[in-house]
Design an enzyme around this catalytic site. Structure first.
Site, PDB file in Angstrom:
ATOM      1  N   ASP A 125     -13.486  -3.756  -1.853  1.00  0.00           N
ATOM      2  CA  ASP A 125     -13.422  -3.606  -0.400  1.00  0.00           C
ATOM      3  C   ASP A 125     -14.836  -3.777   0.143  1.00  0.00           C
ATOM      4  OD1 ASP A 125     -10.669  -2.928  -0.445  1.00  0.00           O
ATOM      5  OD2 ASP A 125     -11.185  -0.887  -1.043  1.00  0.00           O
ATOM      6  N   ASP A 165       0.869  -1.177   0.000  1.00  0.00           N
ATOM      7  CA  ASP A 165       0.000   0.000   0.000  1.00  0.00           C
ATOM      8  C   ASP A 165       0.904   1.223   0.000  1.00  0.00           C
ATOM      9  OD1 ASP A 165      -2.474  -1.284   0.035  1.00  0.00           O
ATOM     10  OD2 ASP A 165      -2.491  -1.437   2.210  1.00  0.00           O
TER      11      ASP A 165
END
Length: 255
Positions: free
Chosen positions: A130, A11
């Site tokens: 997500d 990330d």
């Protein structure tokens, strides 16, 4: 028998690798180029690079950083974050990515999945999703975008099926509830999506020990497991994880 894949996620925020818990309180943990090179040496099967602020800030992918990471790894490399047009997909692939992950931008413009698959092939288009528990949704899970910050009206199972119909060749399924907790993957969510679509499903969010990976690759029916915290912390290496999985009878590519 197809081998199960171990995928490491970087990330990236402001050019640095970062890690948070449930998408909150991110801290700087290193240089993504150096980390990618190290994980490649350790024998990771694939690498995923997410620019976690690109969509929220309304900008495209950081191509020079993607190219620098790509120069260090000779395995499948997937990039997500801020990819909102065919030109973004093209430039990301030209920078060195084999695949692009469409998440927030796919929700805002589902036609991008279809266009991307038509031009570049289904194998290049990955749906990043997500999801978090929500009893109001038919499947019990709701889709979120913008790095988990924005609630949508999409049901997780219905969205996964629609994205595959549009041309997504793979799904990275991240549980917001489990993300960064290192307490195990969301097996119910993963199994439900894996059994609902005919493409590979990569489980993401919650991996903390090799037994967690073993569970999601067997009980959760995942084709691959995405990890971050457990290797970023230094608690495990790719080879130590693969050795444990192999002992459990799970087919993996040993280094």
């Amino acid at each position: 028998m197809l081998k199960k894949r171990i995928i490491i996620c970087l990330d990236v925020k402001d050019g640095r690798t970062t890690k948070g818990i449930k998408f909150q309180n991110n801290i700087d943990i290193g240089d993504p180029v150096e980390m990618a090179a190290e994980y490649y040496r350790q024998g990771v099967d694939e690498l995923v690079f997410y620019d976690i602020m690109a969509s929220a800030r309304g900008r495209g992918p950081i191509l020079d950083l993607i190219a620098r990471v790509a120069s260090q790894v000779f395995i499948p490399f997937c990039v997500g974050g801020g990819i909102g047009t065919l030109d973004d997909i093209r430039s990301t692939i030209l920078a060195g990515a084999e695949k692009v992950s469409l998440n927030s931008q796919a929700v805002k413009n589902p036609e991008l999945i279809k266009q991307g698959a038509r031009v570049f092939g289904n194998q290049c288009i990955v749906l990043g999703m997500d999801a978090a528990k929500d009893s109001q949704m038919p499947s019990g899970y709701r889709v979120y975008i913008n790095g988990g910050r924005t609630k949508t009206e999409l049901d997780a199972r219905e969205w996964a099926q629609k994205a595959v119909e549009l041309g997504a060749g793979e799904i990275v399924l991240n549980s917001i509830d489990a993300d960064g907790t290192k307490e195990g993957y969301e097996l119910n969510l993963t199994k439900m999506i894996a059994e609902s679509v005919p493409v590979p499903v990569i489980a993401s969010g919650g991996g903390g020990t090799p037994s967690h990976l073993a569970d999601v690759l067997t009980k959760g029916k995942a084709d691959a497991a995405l990890i971050a915290s457990m290797v970023h912390s230094g608690a495990y290496t790719v080879s130590s994880i693969k050795n444990e999985l192999s002992k459990e009878g799970i087919p993996v590519r040993l280094v």
